[in-house]
Design an enzyme around this catalytic site. Structure first.
Site, PDB file in Angstrom:
ATOM      1  N   GLU A 626      25.525  16.657  -6.269  1.00 47.42           N
ATOM      2  CA  GLU A 626      27.435  16.720  -7.637  1.00 47.42           C
ATOM      3  C   GLU A 626      28.520  16.963  -6.600  1.00 47.42           C
ATOM      4  O   GLU A 626      29.157  17.520  -6.936  1.00 47.42           O
ATOM      5  CB  GLU A 626      26.641  17.696  -8.282  1.00 47.42           C
ATOM      6  CG  GLU A 626      25.229  17.378  -8.598  1.00 47.42           C
ATOM      7  CD  GLU A 626      24.951  18.459 -10.140  1.00 47.42           C
ATOM      8  OE1 GLU A 626      26.024  19.338 -10.462  1.00 47.42           O
ATOM      9  OE2 GLU A 626      23.959  18.095 -10.836  1.00 47.42           O
ATOM     10  N   GLU A 727      16.992  12.023 -11.646  1.00 47.90           N
ATOM     11  CA  GLU A 727      16.121  13.300 -12.341  1.00 47.90           C
ATOM     12  C   GLU A 727      16.212  12.515 -13.107  1.00 47.90           C
ATOM     13  O   GLU A 727      16.830  12.770 -15.001  1.00 47.90           O
ATOM     14  CB  GLU A 727      17.079  13.955 -12.483  1.00 47.90           C
ATOM     15  CG  GLU A 727      17.253  14.548 -11.064  1.00 47.90           C
ATOM     16  CD  GLU A 727      18.348  15.693 -11.202  1.00 47.90           C
ATOM     17  OE1 GLU A 727      18.569  16.212 -12.172  1.00 47.90           O
ATOM     18  OE2 GLU A 727      19.163  16.412  -9.886  1.00 47.90           O
TER      19      GLU A 727
END
Length: 855
Positions: A626, A727
């Site tokens: 991220e 994910e």
């Protein structure tokens, strides 16, 4: 027309005005009224769109607006129909493109005339076309530069005649449908450039506004020559940077007069040119150049990108290119003005709207649509040609304010990108409604206060979802299935001619995985469903730094080791998640937040020991999770820490593929994320020589749409790197809605050439971070969303292929990639079995299978 005069001028060597193409051009001089100009009496087919295309220029003024108008009827009932207009220059020829369509009640005859410049300004005209075109909206849309990863050349197969092409120099161009002597390489037409008087003359096409700096562009074309047995044909690029110009070599090949030859080439520009065009040259004067099937696109486009969306072709935006001034547009909290002259005009000329005096990010140009215009359940593709002023770059976002019939309002994100002040670029996005609306206000926003938004064109077109699904099915079949010819023999090597055969796939090769954890694998219901469904896994928390070193200096790999042993036992491939996490809140060990910045770098080096611990056992590592949403390590160690992390991980385990991984990439509304920002991050790392091998899209989504997912994957695909959904979960309270949305993202991802794997972030009740994403109940039975997933996996598995072995011992079928078992029953009743693997190949795969008797 009027009291003006007409003069024909020919191409003359020296510092004189030269025709844009051909040998002559027309000058309208002595004009005393704006309406005076040149006209021609024409007959049009009613109810059929026509395209008007001309090269225009002016004299006696730096710039002036030239208009094309059609007059029909007799006085006093004359009607004037605007066709098109452009801001022309005294320094160069510009394209005027317009369209018209006569209604059934209109007379078929009319006068097409070019006028509009102020009195005293001469109008120059060259190379005028009036074309019958049933795809007029599509053609006009293609006049604007495309930022997506597609062929940047227009009319590359010459199906629209010579439209978009022009002869560089005094030569001539003509499109032919083929003859007994010369047939097109493919398709129905080819372009011939003849009467060449210099080696540098040949066919050309303008690329101004379509090229980007730092991208490698690859050219492919079929070429041939005439009036000579053979000659070298060269592709070149002329680029201009203000007053500076240069020529770029693209590629060359020796062409023949007997056969078509493939010309391949490539180039990369260090900066965006102010003007550019591609042209073909090389043969001696008098030798013709023949051209067919030309493609120019960023590298890896063919492998990584899908075709553009199938649409109805009807643009719902009124006055989309400001040919009627600011009619139908409204300032959403800003002041705006129409700009028709100056250095910032879009490619091809034409006006643009400038939104200025902005005091908030949400302010920008807007257009309102009645609720009946936007159908609930449909998907619309939105495009806008944009740039900014007042900043070198700024984020721009297309958004919609939706007012529903009950008076409630909602805001919908359509798409975003980083705009610049040095070039026009296209923003693409999508819009869809789940219920009827009273009004939809479509607007451009997000640039910081004080930054002007420039808009040259916008389109809102409904997607033909049926055609889109058909295209997707064809793409998926081409991408994921393969023709195979089995060569079957018994234990002695003798062919089993005439035997009955049954073929079944026993294992899929496409990676389809799911997250796991210590509590999950101890549940027998969860484990049984996982092992029958998935072939990859990733550990939810057990390899994260805060789990392996919750207290400084106290390492704990017990859970990670146990999960690795479980994965090895069941032959599951594993993604490593994650070495570092750039987000401070919730992403790193709590104790690390209090460490002085000077001590962080040694701790980073120590943390990399986890790569050594699992070396050779992991297929992937998410190196720094991220990075679009945090800067913990960069703010303390400097920007160089990110390349260092990747280089060191690659040095320790060179066989492991290293990924970036981020969220809100395949869905919208996050000003920190999105496909353009992630692509820019990846391209920056790659330009620094950082070993990035793949792009991870977390894909926690709620309302994915077909074209929306495709658009975002296409943007990322231009990097040339494989994409993984790492994910995936679809968060919808209603399981039927969840099933519908899950099918969308699974089909779009499985059918995209750049996507190489999908990993779910849970599936079973009691083992998911969000209840809205559950696919399977705690007793192991699937809900509607789970049944959808199972049906797709069944669809993507080849089963029950029955037939008869040929007399040569061969059997041909088409199947999804993976491992197979063949069972053959001979005339003697004996059953034999064998296994083989079907892998990707450009041609039909031949698999030799030695069968053994079944005891």
């Amino acid at each position: 027309m009027g009291g003006c005069r007409l003069q024909i001028f020919s191409a003359t060597p020296g510092p004189f005005i030269q025709p844009q193409s051909g040998r002559n051009y027309l000058v309208v001089t002595g004009r005393t009224q704006e309406w005076e100009g040149i006209s021609q009496h024409l007959q049009f087919e009613k109810s059929v769109p026509h395209l008007i295309y001309a090269w225009v220029r002016v004299a006696n003024a730096p710039t002036a607006t030239v208009t094309a108008t059609l007059s029909i009827g007799q006085a006093p009932n004359v009607r004037y129909i605007p066709v098109g207009k452009v801001v022309a220059s005294c320094n160069e020829w510009v394209q005027l493109v317009g369209s018209l369509q006569l209604e059934a009640a209109d007379p078929p005859l009319g006068n097409l005339y070019f006028s509009g410049a102020p009195p005293g300004v001469d109008i120059l005209l060259n190379n005028v076309y009036v074309l019958r075109d049933t795809l007029i909206e599509q053609v006009l849309s293609s006049a604007q530069p495309q930022s997506g990863p597609y062929n940047v050349l227009r009319n590359s197969d010459f199906s629209e005649g010579a439209f978009w092409w022009f002869p560089a120099g005094a030569c001539q161009t003509q499109v032919f449908a083929g003859s007994a002597q010369v047939s097109p390489k493919s398709g129905a037409f080819f372009l011939c450039t003849y009467q060449r008087t210099n080696p540098w003359e040949g066919p050309a096409q303008m690329l101004t506004g379509k090229l980007r700096a730092g991208l490698e562009y690859r050219l492919s074309a079929s070429v041939r020559v005439g009036n000579a047995p053979s000659a070298q044909v060269k592709a070149s690029l002329r680029v201009e940077y203000g007053q500076r110009s240069s020529f770029v070599y693209v590629g060359a090949v020796t062409a023949s007069d007997q056969n078509w030859t493939d010309l391949k080439g490539a180039f990369t520009l260090d900066e965006v040119p102010s003007r550019s065009h591609l042209y073909f040259e090389g043969p001696a004067a008098g030798v013709d150049i023949l051209l067919d099937q030309v493609e120019l696109a960023p590298a890896d486009v063919t492998r990584h990108c899908r075709q553009s969306a199938a649409t109805t072709g009807v643009n719902l935006v009124q006055n989309p290119d400001f040919q009627r001034g600011t009619d139908c547009w409204m300032p959403f909290g800003v002041t705006f003005e129409l700009v028709q002259t100056g250095p910032l005009l879009p490619p091809g000329g034409g006006p643009y709207l400038r939104a200025w005096n902005r005091s908030a990010t949400w302010q920008g140009p807007a257009q309102s649509f009645g609720g009946s215009t936007i159908r609930p359940g449909a998907e619309y593709e939105v495009k806008a040609l944009l740039r900014v002023a007042g900043a070198s770059c700024a984020p721009l976002q297309m958004a919609a304010r939706i007012t529903f019939t009950d008076g409630k309002q909602d805001y919908h994100f359509c798409g975003d990108f980083e705009a610049t002040d040095d070039a026009w670029a296209e923003l693409a996005g999508t819009l869809s409604l789940d219920r009827p609306a009273k009004e939809v206000l479509l607007y451009v926003q997000s640039a910081p206060a004080g930054v002007d938004i420039l808009l040259a064109r916008m389109s809102l077109v409904e997607v033909d979802l049926a055609q889109h699904r058909q295209q997707l099915a064809e793409q998926t079949d081409k991408l994921r299935r393969q023709d195979v010819e089995l060569v079957l023999s018994d234990e002695s090597g003798s062919p089993l001619a005439g035997a009955r055969i049954e073929v079944n796939q026993v294992k899929r090769s496409f990676p389809f995985g799911c997250v796991s954890g210590p509590r999950n694998v101890q549940n027998k219901v969860w484990e049984a469903y996982f092992l029958k469904t998935f072939n990859w896994t990733v550990f939810e928390n057990e390899m994260k730094w805060y789990h392996t070193e919750g207290q400084r200096g106290q390492l704990n790999y017990r859970d990670a080791d146990a999960l690795m042993a479980w994965a090895d036992k069941h032959a599951l491939k594993v993604r490593g998640h994650c070495i570092f996490w750039e987000v401070e809140k919730g992403g790193i060990p709590g104790w690390l937040c209090h460490v002085p910045p000077a001590e962080i770098a040694p701790l980073v080096e120590k943390r990399l020991e986890i790569v050594e611990r699992y070396k050779g056992r992991l297929a992937h590592w998410d190196v720094n999770n991220e990075m679009l949403h945090g800067d913990f390590f960069r703010s303390r160690c400097g920007e160089q820490i990110i390349p260092h992390m990747f280089h060191r991980a690659h040095q320790v385990d060179p066989g492991c593929k290293l990924f970036v991984n981020d969220f809100n990439v395949l869905c919208g509304g996050d000003t920190n994320s999105g496909p353009y920002r992630l692509r820019a991050q990846v391209q920056k790392l790659l330009s620094q020589g950082v070993p990035v091998h793949g792009i991870g899209c977390q894909a926690h989504v709620d309302r994915p749409t077909p074209v929306g997912v495709r658009q975002r994957l296409d943007v990322l695909a231009t990097t040339g790197l494989p994409i993984w959904l790492t994910e995936l979960d679809v968060n919808q309270k209603d399981e039927n809605e969840r099933a519908e949305r899950l099918e969308v993202i699974l089909r779009e991802s499985f059918g995209h050439p750049a996507v190489e794997g999908i990993v779910l972030w849970g599936f079973m009740e009691g083992f998911m971070w969000t209840k809205g994403g559950i696919l399977v109940r705690s007793d192991g039975t699937p809900n509607a969303a789970g049944r959808c997933m199972e049906a797709l996996l069944e669809e993507w598995t080849t089963k029950d292929i029955l037939g008869q072995v040929g007399p040569d011992g061969k059997f041909v079928f088409r199947g999804y990639l993976g491992d197979y078992e063949a069972k053959v029953t001979g005339a003697d009743g004996l059953v034999r079995k064998g296994v083989f693997t079907l892998e990707r190949n450009a041609e039909t795969v031949q698999a030799v299978v030695r069968l053994e008797k079944v005891q």
